[in-house]
Design an enzyme around this catalytic site. Structure first.
Site, mmCIF file in Angstrom:
data_model
loop_
_atom_site.group_PDB
_atom_site.id
_atom_site.type_symbol
_atom_site.label_atom_id
_atom_site.label_comp_id
_atom_site.label_asym_id
_atom_site.label_seq_id
_atom_site.Cartn_x
_atom_site.Cartn_y
_atom_site.Cartn_z
ATOM 1 N N ASP A 97 0.869 -1.178 0.000
ATOM 2 C CA ASP A 97 0.000 0.000 0.000
ATOM 3 C C ASP A 97 0.910 1.233 0.000
ATOM 4 O O ASP A 97 1.334 1.692 -1.051
ATOM 5 C CB ASP A 97 -0.913 -0.082 1.227
ATOM 6 C CG ASP A 97 -1.915 1.057 1.307
ATOM 7 O OD1 ASP A 97 -2.138 1.730 0.304
ATOM 8 O OD2 ASP A 97 -2.491 1.271 2.396
ATOM 9 N N LYS A 125 -1.299 -1.542 -4.514
ATOM 10 C CA LYS A 125 -2.294 -0.474 -4.648
ATOM 11 C C LYS A 125 -1.639 0.712 -5.324
ATOM 12 O O LYS A 125 -0.605 1.194 -4.869
ATOM 13 C CB LYS A 125 -2.783 -0.073 -3.256
ATOM 14 C CG LYS A 125 -4.261 0.103 -3.167
ATOM 15 C CD LYS A 125 -4.655 0.643 -1.825
ATOM 16 C CE LYS A 125 -5.116 -0.446 -0.883
ATOM 17 N NZ LYS A 125 -5.684 0.113 0.351
ATOM 18 N N ARG A 159 -11.427 -12.075 6.421
ATOM 19 C CA ARG A 159 -10.205 -12.745 5.954
ATOM 20 C C ARG A 159 -10.528 -14.039 5.228
ATOM 21 O O ARG A 159 -9.764 -14.513 4.403
ATOM 22 C CB ARG A 159 -9.290 -13.085 7.138
ATOM 23 C CG ARG A 159 -8.672 -11.894 7.821
ATOM 24 C CD ARG A 159 -7.530 -12.344 8.727
ATOM 25 N NE ARG A 159 -7.178 -11.339 9.712
ATOM 26 C CZ ARG A 159 -6.352 -10.315 9.497
ATOM 27 N NH1 ARG A 159 -5.793 -10.170 8.318
ATOM 28 N NH2 ARG A 159 -6.088 -9.455 10.442
HETATM 29 P P1 IMP Z 1 1.734 -0.422 3.908
HETATM 30 O O1 IMP Z 1 2.739 -0.461 5.009
HETATM 31 O O2 IMP Z 1 1.018 0.897 3.833
HETATM 32 O O3 IMP Z 1 2.261 -0.851 2.576
HETATM 33 O O4 IMP Z 1 0.574 -1.388 4.328
HETATM 34 C C1 IMP Z 1 0.690 -2.720 4.144
HETATM 35 C C2 IMP Z 1 -0.189 -3.459 5.114
HETATM 36 O O5 IMP Z 1 -1.415 -2.780 5.388
HETATM 37 C C3 IMP Z 1 -0.549 -4.770 4.451
HETATM 38 O O6 IMP Z 1 0.311 -5.778 4.937
HETATM 39 C C4 IMP Z 1 -1.980 -4.984 4.862
HETATM 40 O O7 IMP Z 1 -2.017 -5.786 6.010
HETATM 41 C C5 IMP Z 1 -2.523 -3.613 5.220
HETATM 42 N N1 IMP Z 1 -3.377 -3.071 4.132
HETATM 43 C C6 IMP Z 1 -3.069 -2.090 3.260
HETATM 44 N N2 IMP Z 1 -4.080 -1.845 2.406
HETATM 45 C C7 IMP Z 1 -5.056 -2.716 2.741
HETATM 46 C C8 IMP Z 1 -6.391 -2.979 2.215
HETATM 47 O O8 IMP Z 1 -6.875 -2.377 1.242
HETATM 48 N N3 IMP Z 1 -7.086 -3.952 2.842
HETATM 49 C C9 IMP Z 1 -6.609 -4.663 3.896
HETATM 50 N N4 IMP Z 1 -5.385 -4.460 4.409
HETATM 51 C C10 IMP Z 1 -4.614 -3.493 3.840
#
Ligand code: IMP
Ligand code: MG
Length: 177
Positions: A97, A125, A159
């Site tokens: 994300d 994303k 989940r």
């Molecule tokens: P990041 O550190 O922002 O890249 O977030 C990554 C983590 O956030 C992932 O391992 C997911 O567990 C959670 N996450 C990010 N986007 C989503 C989503 O759209 N749905 C569910 N979990 C998400």
């Protein structure tokens, strides 16, 4: 909920990931490190298609608090990991994300392994990236929507869905008791 990726489409994406990893790591000993809890189902499906000698380890990362769909403070739990010095490591997560989770984990694992660590995610994303690290393997790129299913949750629900769905605004409220 509306379906973004069906169980069939996910299967094809996981097949593609497995083929790429099998090709790139043929004959090499690999340590796969899954990021709990979201990568649980991907990890189970993926490892059954890999054919190099491998070991599976788990870490936990949390950045979502309760019903929030924006990331909070990131906490990592790496207790229980074995000695990783010199190991070939592939980190497995559900979704890239902002990239903060993978960036923090890759950095720490590279320190422990004293070598480059690669990462594979089911989803990336688009338009949210903050970290400079790029995932090495991505099965699907998706729009900036909050998704659930195939291991991914919202407030610890959904989940178990066998497909990946976009949550409606009305689902995003704190579920009433
Ligand atoms: P990041 O550190 O922002 O890249 O977030 C990554 C983590 O956030 C992932 O391992 C997911 O567990 C959670 N996450 C990010 N986007 C989503 C989503 O759209 N749905 C569910 N979990 C998400
Ligand atoms: Mg996660």
């Amino acid at each position: 909920v509306n379906v973004l990726l069906s169980a069939d489409e996910i299967r094809q994406g996981v097949d593609r990931l497995a083929q790429q990893i099998n090709r790139d790591y043929a004959g090499k000993h690999l340590v796969l490190i899954g990021v709990l809890t979201g990568s649980l189902i991907l990890l189970a499906d993926l490892i059954r298609q890999l054919n190099m000698p491998l070991r599976v380890e788990l870490v936990q990362a949390r950045s979502y608090r309760g019903a929030a769909t924006t990331a909070g403070q990131l906490t990592l739990q790496l207790e229980g990991l074995p000695e990783l010095s010199g190991e070939e490591i592939l980190l497995i997560d559900d979704i890239y994300d902002t990239g903060q989770t993978l960036a923090a984990l890759v950095e720490e694992l590279q320190r422990r392994a004293s070598r480059a660590v690669r990462s594979a995610v089911l989803l990336r994303k688009l338009g949210r990236q903050e970290a400079s690290i790029e995932p090495d393997y991505v099965a699907f790129e998706i729009p900036d929507k909050f998704v659930v299913g195939y291991g991914m949750d919202h407030a610890d629900r959904y989940r178990n869905l066998p497909y990946i769905a976009v949550l409606d605004e009305s689902d995003l409220k704190e579920p009433s008791a």
